[in-house]
Design a protein around this motif. Structure first.
Motif, mmCIF file in Angstrom:
data_model
loop_
_atom_site.group_PDB
_atom_site.id
_atom_site.type_symbol
_atom_site.label_atom_id
_atom_site.label_comp_id
_atom_site.label_asym_id
_atom_site.label_seq_id
_atom_site.Cartn_x
_atom_site.Cartn_y
_atom_site.Cartn_z
ATOM 1 N N VAL A 128 -0.881 70.707 32.543
ATOM 2 C CA VAL A 128 -0.199 69.533 33.077
ATOM 3 C C VAL A 128 -1.082 68.286 33.086
ATOM 4 C CG1 VAL A 128 -0.743 69.989 35.508
ATOM 5 C CG2 VAL A 128 1.354 68.742 34.897
ATOM 6 N N GLN A 129 -2.390 68.434 33.175
ATOM 7 C CA GLN A 129 -3.275 67.283 33.177
ATOM 8 C C GLN A 129 -3.102 66.421 31.929
ATOM 9 O OE1 GLN A 129 -4.061 70.425 33.854
ATOM 10 N NE2 GLN A 129 -5.807 70.595 35.229
ATOM 11 N N GLN A 130 -2.654 67.016 30.842
ATOM 12 C CA GLN A 130 -2.431 66.259 29.608
ATOM 13 C C GLN A 130 -1.377 65.182 29.809
ATOM 14 O OE1 GLN A 130 -4.196 66.033 26.976
ATOM 15 N NE2 GLN A 130 -2.825 64.616 25.941
ATOM 16 N N PHE A 131 -0.475 65.389 30.760
ATOM 17 C CA PHE A 131 0.525 64.357 31.022
ATOM 18 C C PHE A 131 -0.149 63.070 31.494
ATOM 19 C CE2 PHE A 131 3.569 62.033 33.652
ATOM 20 C CZ PHE A 131 4.508 61.776 32.662
ATOM 21 N N ILE A 132 -1.198 63.185 32.300
ATOM 22 C CA ILE A 132 -1.935 62.002 32.745
ATOM 23 C C ILE A 132 -2.532 61.289 31.537
ATOM 24 C CG2 ILE A 132 -3.882 61.177 34.136
ATOM 25 C CD1 ILE A 132 -1.466 62.180 35.804
ATOM 26 N N ASN A 133 -3.098 62.043 30.595
ATOM 27 C CA ASN A 133 -3.608 61.426 29.364
ATOM 28 C C ASN A 133 -2.502 60.731 28.595
ATOM 29 O OD1 ASN A 133 -6.337 62.049 29.564
ATOM 30 N ND2 ASN A 133 -6.016 64.102 28.751
ATOM 31 N N ASP A 134 -1.328 61.344 28.535
ATOM 32 C CA ASP A 134 -0.200 60.706 27.846
ATOM 33 C C ASP A 134 0.136 59.365 28.496
ATOM 34 O OD1 ASP A 134 0.085 62.654 25.946
ATOM 35 O OD2 ASP A 134 1.977 63.450 26.715
ATOM 36 N N LEU A 135 0.122 59.302 29.817
ATOM 37 C CA LEU A 135 0.404 58.035 30.491
ATOM 38 C C LEU A 135 -0.672 56.990 30.186
ATOM 39 C CD1 LEU A 135 1.752 59.241 33.934
ATOM 40 C CD2 LEU A 135 3.022 58.029 32.162
#
Length: 165
Positions: A97-104
């Motif tokens: 899920v941390q990858q979502f922060i990178n996407d943002l």
């Protein structure tokens, strides 16, 4: 933009409008794609030139403060779930899920900056805009109902700004 009345390069340094001819500007998830000093502040300066004295700028963008708080709270899980509710086809491709922060932060290479209220207020102030206030998406839609709702208050910063007098 597909179906736009006019395609404009916002980073070109000059808007194709006469001085004092624009009464409202709505930029939904645009400012984060521009480099702060070389593109965004000059764009805001151009908007200062083309806007009437009572013009209003409506801006939305990813909210740096909300993104950081979401990471600290649950590594971004709630924001990812919010995105999936709005865009069911969204996927992290199996990444945590941390990858979502990178996407943002990165938007797969398309984002240059994320803003919180203080940074966006500063950038607008560099061009002479004042009375910058945090609003909700509902405020923008009440003033401009022709825009489709994004339902993204959980992860977006919405502001309204006026020219300095």
């Amino acid at each position: 933009m597909s179906g736009s009345e006019r395609d404009i390069d916002l980073a070109a340094g000059r808007l194709p409008f006469p001085d004092g001819s624009v009464t409202a500007v709505v930029m939904q998830h645009v400012v984060e794609h521009l480099e702060l000093h070389r593109q965004l502040v000059p764009l805001f300066q151009e908007l200062q030139r083309v806007c009437t004295d009572d013009a209003v700028l409506w801006i939305s963008c990813p909210d740096l403060a909300k993104v950081c708080a979401a990471y600290a709270t649950d590594r971004g899980q709630a924001l990812k779930e919010d995105r999936c509710r709005r865009w069911p086809e969204y996927t992290l491709g199996g990444a945590p899920v941390q990858q979502f922060i990178n996407d943002l932060f990165q938007a797969r290479g398309r984002h240059r900056n994320l803003f919180d209220l203080e940074l966006l207020t500063w950038a607008l102030g560099q061009a002479g805009f004042s009375a910058v206030e945090r609003i909700e998406e509902a405020d923008l839609l009440a003033a401009h109902p022709e825009f489709p709702p994004r339902h993204d208050d959980e992860q977006s910063l919405y502001v309204r700004a006026r020219k300095s007098r």
